[in-house]
Design a protein around this motif. Structure first.
Motif, mmCIF file in Angstrom:
data_model
loop_
_atom_site.group_PDB
_atom_site.id
_atom_site.type_symbol
_atom_site.label_atom_id
_atom_site.label_comp_id
_atom_site.label_asym_id
_atom_site.label_seq_id
_atom_site.Cartn_x
_atom_site.Cartn_y
_atom_site.Cartn_z
ATOM 1 N N UNK A 167 0.836 -1.198 0.000
ATOM 2 C CA UNK A 167 0.000 0.000 0.000
ATOM 3 C C UNK A 167 0.874 1.253 0.000
ATOM 4 N N UNK A 168 0.250 2.383 -0.233
ATOM 5 C CA UNK A 168 0.974 3.654 -0.270
ATOM 6 C C UNK A 168 1.705 3.909 1.046
ATOM 7 N N UNK A 169 2.871 4.559 0.969
ATOM 8 C CA UNK A 169 3.654 4.914 2.155
ATOM 9 C C UNK A 169 3.157 6.228 2.725
ATOM 10 N N UNK A 170 2.974 6.253 4.055
ATOM 11 C CA UNK A 170 2.570 7.487 4.714
ATOM 12 C C UNK A 170 3.729 8.489 4.713
ATOM 13 N N UNK A 171 3.407 9.743 4.444
ATOM 14 C CA UNK A 171 4.392 10.818 4.522
ATOM 15 C C UNK A 171 4.548 11.226 5.979
ATOM 16 N N UNK A 172 5.745 11.308 6.435
ATOM 17 C CA UNK A 172 5.991 11.656 7.825
ATOM 18 C C UNK A 172 5.640 13.122 8.089
ATOM 19 N N UNK A 173 4.886 13.343 9.181
ATOM 20 C CA UNK A 173 4.528 14.701 9.595
ATOM 21 C C UNK A 173 4.924 14.864 11.050
ATOM 22 N N UNK A 174 4.859 16.096 11.554
ATOM 23 C CA UNK A 174 5.250 16.391 12.932
ATOM 24 C C UNK A 174 4.301 15.695 13.895
ATOM 25 N N UNK A 175 4.783 14.724 14.675
ATOM 26 C CA UNK A 175 3.907 13.972 15.578
ATOM 27 C C UNK A 175 3.396 14.804 16.738
ATOM 28 N N UNK A 176 3.987 15.959 16.967
ATOM 29 C CA UNK A 176 3.551 16.799 18.086
ATOM 30 C C UNK A 176 2.344 17.665 17.722
ATOM 31 N N UNK A 177 2.044 17.755 16.440
ATOM 32 C CA UNK A 177 0.870 18.517 16.009
ATOM 33 C C UNK A 177 -0.329 17.580 15.966
ATOM 34 N N UNK A 178 -1.232 17.746 16.930
ATOM 35 C CA UNK A 178 -2.379 16.859 17.042
ATOM 36 C C UNK A 178 -3.672 17.607 16.701
ATOM 37 N N UNK A 179 -4.594 16.885 16.092
ATOM 38 C CA UNK A 179 -5.912 17.434 15.822
ATOM 39 C C UNK A 179 -6.957 16.457 16.348
ATOM 40 N N UNK A 215 -14.031 11.527 21.088
ATOM 41 C CA UNK A 215 -13.011 11.959 20.143
ATOM 42 C C UNK A 215 -11.660 11.393 20.569
ATOM 43 N N UNK A 216 -10.720 11.428 19.649
ATOM 44 C CA UNK A 216 -9.332 11.142 19.980
ATOM 45 C C UNK A 216 -8.449 12.132 19.230
ATOM 46 N N UNK A 217 -7.220 12.234 19.650
ATOM 47 C CA UNK A 217 -6.277 13.147 19.025
ATOM 48 C C UNK A 217 -5.321 12.364 18.140
ATOM 49 N N UNK A 218 -5.043 12.894 16.965
ATOM 50 C CA UNK A 218 -4.085 12.221 16.095
ATOM 51 C C UNK A 218 -3.320 13.247 15.272
#
Length: 733
Positions: free
Chosen positions: A152-164, A299-302
């Motif tokens: 499957x497609x590879x996830x692009x790494x993003x800043x793990x400290x930025x949560x929504x 909800x959860x944060x991710x």
């Protein structure tokens, strides 16, 4: 081919066999003529089939290593009961119907289990029988979820400290029309729904909070050991507190009181789940007054990501395709590009009239889907919707209620599926009186756009590893005991798209298979390449066999396929396979030891067709022999085709037709020894020991066996035995 488990209903002959099996390891199966049918008595004169092979070997009439085999279910053989005795008394080699295939051993997460295989090998050693490995590389019975997942497609790494914040569940009680969840029995408390939401009234304090208890949310899409936040928007007639429990009927993930005031406020209650799924229970027996709950949300944060919508289905109602349903006075129908559905009078329950949307495949458990549409009604209404498993009418998650007015309104609500086999999305309008109108109806899910596809080289590298890992696991489980394998099964299609004169390999990307096969199977060759697919499998097999106690000089690898005896194309599939074997071996390294022909045949009552069949079986054996490779008939079984072209079922077949099948078995087996040089005679495997039961997944109801379903010898047993050199006993003095 997929093998249906042998029918193990025990008749008298089977019971007799089992009683001697404990002492003799194998019982010699003979026909016990409990039916007193004179025309079958001659079958008692035939010895077990493998005895005739030993006589041929002693007379130098066949290869000293020739293997007479039977296909069976490994679990049945491992029981050391009827199937064990039948196999050991007549055959020297076995093919497991399904137990040694990828899909039987590899789970959706890639974990491999070879427990059944190991027991099968151990039992075979004890029985002094060999195993023909079936199969190492195939497109069918693969674990598609795992294989597609690793490429499957590879996830692009993003800043793990930025949560929504991501919403997992929401119940908008202000849009609900009734309370339909579980509640306890408490005379001084009442539960209802009004414009402010869920209304909880307690006129008298109870002795304990739990005496007035009720669910405020159910069918939660929770994942065990995950951090969530419960958000409740509520107010009360006075300040107070109530108990909240989140989970199941046992231990709760959240298990404490929360306080509320007289003003609307959203209260946030963090918790970590302790199970998959569950509900929210509230208890307020000690509070006197009224509590209103407007909204319940989990909800959860991710980590943030870009998402794109992927449509499951879109309906614009411009044609004939529309929604379905039941219980309404006028079923959904399209009028001028709009879907209309009418209830002339309200029903008792919301589900008494339901609009049904079924895309075909089940909605995936644990995935969130959006319902987006334009909707209006002849009167205002609160429309509810949810997923359902039709088996038992199990609910699999509810959408937030949809407020409908007399003006067109576009809505977009989301719900996470909470159960398996959710085939339906239902909209409940039983309590509505009037007409609902729908347009631009769409169900979709969001897919991460924070990903990039793997390159072709990355996919090939990943799947090459997966192929090697699987083959190594199987060879480790067999510990060198299984020396002969279908290294690649059913690689060829029946079409020549590139016009080179030979059939192409089966492929989903090049459309050499039908749409259902392309959807349900995993074609390794589409990623590894037509040449490297087989070369990689062969190399992995030889490497891992040697690494796990195998003697490399004893390993034999076959290419197995069907329709090699085909009449309609004059054996073109076999000619194509021989061509491809030459291509695979052209690297000077790859070595394929033999060709295996499945031969799922039928005697044909049309003399011209039957004559052509026999001619092409002869030609098949000649072509195979001319390659100089080992020749195996790997999956021999037989039905009967009437002159009208229809298969004749076991219950309808006549004695004369039985004898024709017997003669055809004799023809096939004897021609094998007549045409195939002794040095190339690997063996013959009978695929169906008994006739196929009516509920079988393979040639159901057909007279495919050498024994009937009660394990009595059939005339076909005699034909097979005579093909091995047995005397003809029928009508003999």
């Amino acid at each position: 081919m997929k093998l249906k488990n042998i029918n193990i209903g025990l008749g008298l002959v089977a019971l007799v066999a089992l009683s001697s099996c404990a002492d003799d390891k194998f019982s010699e199966y003979r026909t016990d003529m409990t039916k007193n049918q004179k025309e079958y008595q001659y079958l008692n004169n035939y010895k077990p089939l493998k005895d005739y092979v030993e006589e041929m070997k002693a007379a130098g009439k066949c290869n000293p290593d020739f293997k007479l085999g039977i296909a069976l279910a490994a679990n049945d053989f491992n029981k050391k009961e009827l199937v064990y005795c039948l196999a050991g008394s007549n055959f020297v080699e076995m093919t497991a119907g399904n137990a040694m295939k990828y899909g039987s051993c590899v789970a959706a997460n890639g974990n491999m289990s070879f427990n059944t295989v190991k027991q099968f090998v151990s039992t075979a050693k004890d029985a002094d029988m060999t195993i023909y490995g079936h199969t190492l590389a195939w497109h069918s019975q693969q674990n598609n979820k795992y294989l597609n997942g690793i490429i499957a497609d590879k996830e692009i790494q993003v800043d793990p400290n930025e949560k929504v914040e991501k919403i997992d569940y929401e119940k908008d009680w202000s849009a609900a029309d009734a309370f339909t969840m579980w509640k306890g029995t408490y005379d001084d408390g009442s539960i209802s729904v009004d414009a402010d939401g869920l209304k909880l009234v307690n006129s008298k304090a109870a002795s304990n909070n739990y005496q007035f208890q009720y669910h405020i949310a159910d069918n939660l899409p929770l994942t065990n050991n995950t951090d969530y936040v419960l958000k409740i928007t509520c107010k009360a007639t006075s300040e107070g507190s109530a108990y909240i429990g989140i989970g199941g009927w046992g231990d709760k993930a959240y298990n404490k009181n929360f306080s509320f005031s007289t003003e609307w406020h959203e209260y946030t209650l963090p918790f970590k789940s302790i199970q998959d799924g569950g509900f929210i229970m509230m208890q307020s027996g000690l509070f006197v007054g009224t509590i209103h709950i407007k909204d319940v949300k989990i909800v959860h944060m991710e980590t943030p990501m870009m998402e794109i919508p992927v449509a499951v289905k879109t309906l614009d109602f411009s044609g004939t395709e529309s929604l379905g349903g039941w219980g309404m006075d006028v079923a959904p129908h399209n009028v001028n590009g709009v879907c209309e559905v009418t209830n002339r009078s309200a029903k008792t329950n919301a589900w008494d009239s339901q609009i049904n949307f079924q895309p075909g495949d089940a909605f995936e458990n644990g995935k969130q889907y959006h319902l987006k549409m334009k909707v209006k009604g002849s009167a205002p209404f609160s429309l509810t919707a949810g997923f359902q498993n039709p088996d038992g009418y199990k609910g699999c998650g509810d959408f937030p209620a949809i407020s409908v007015s007399t003006q067109w309104k576009e809505v977009d609500v989301a719900c996470t599926v909470t159960g398996d086999n959710a085939l339906r999305l239902l909209l409940n309008m039983g309590k509505y009186e009037g007409t609902l109108y729908f347009d631009d109806f769409e169900v979709y899910y969001m897919k991460s756009a924070n990903a990039i596809p793997l390159t072709d080289e990355e996919k090939k590298d990943t799947l090459s590893w997966a192929m090697g890992n699987w083959i190594d696991g199987m060879m480790n489980a067999c510990e060198g005991y299984v020396t002969t394998w279908d290294v690649v099964n059913e690689a060829l299609s029946g079409v020549d798209k590139d016009g080179d004169g030979f059939y192409d390999l089966q492929s989903a990307t090049r459309e050499t298979v039908n749409a259902d096969d392309a959807k349900n199977n995993f074609y390794w060759q589409d990623y590894l390449g037509d040449l490297d697919y087989v070369r990689i499998a062969v190399a992995d097999a030889r490497k891992s066999f040697a690494a796990h106690n195998g003697d490399p000089s004893k390993l034999k690898l076959f290419i197995n396929d069907y329709n090699l005896e085909s009449t309609w194309d004059n054996n073109k599939k076999l000619e194509s396979l021989i061509h491809w074997i030459g291509e695979w071996e052209s690297d000077g390294v790859t070595k394929i030891d033999g060709i295996a022909s499945q031969m799922h045949v039928s005697f044909n009552a049309n003399p011209a067709v039957q004559k052509s069949q026999e001619e092409h079986i002869v030609r098949m054996l000649q072509l195979m022999a001319n390659t100089g490779k080992l020749v195996k008939i790997s999956e021999l079984d037989m039905g009967y085709t009437a002159e009208d072209g229809k298969a004749v079922m076991t219950e309808d077949i006549t004695e004369a037709q039985h004898h024709q099948m017997s003669d055809f078995y004799k023809f096939i087996v004897s021609k094998y020894f007549e045409i195939v040089p002794v040095a190339q005679q690997y063996g013959i495997t009978q695929w169906c020991a008994t006739d196929s039961p009516a509920d079988s997944g393979w040639r159901k109801g057909e007279p495919t066996g050498l024994w009937d379903c009660n394990y009595l010898r059939k005339h076909t047993y005699a034909g097979f035995a005579e093909g091995l050199g047995a005397q003809h006993y029928e009508n003999a003095e």
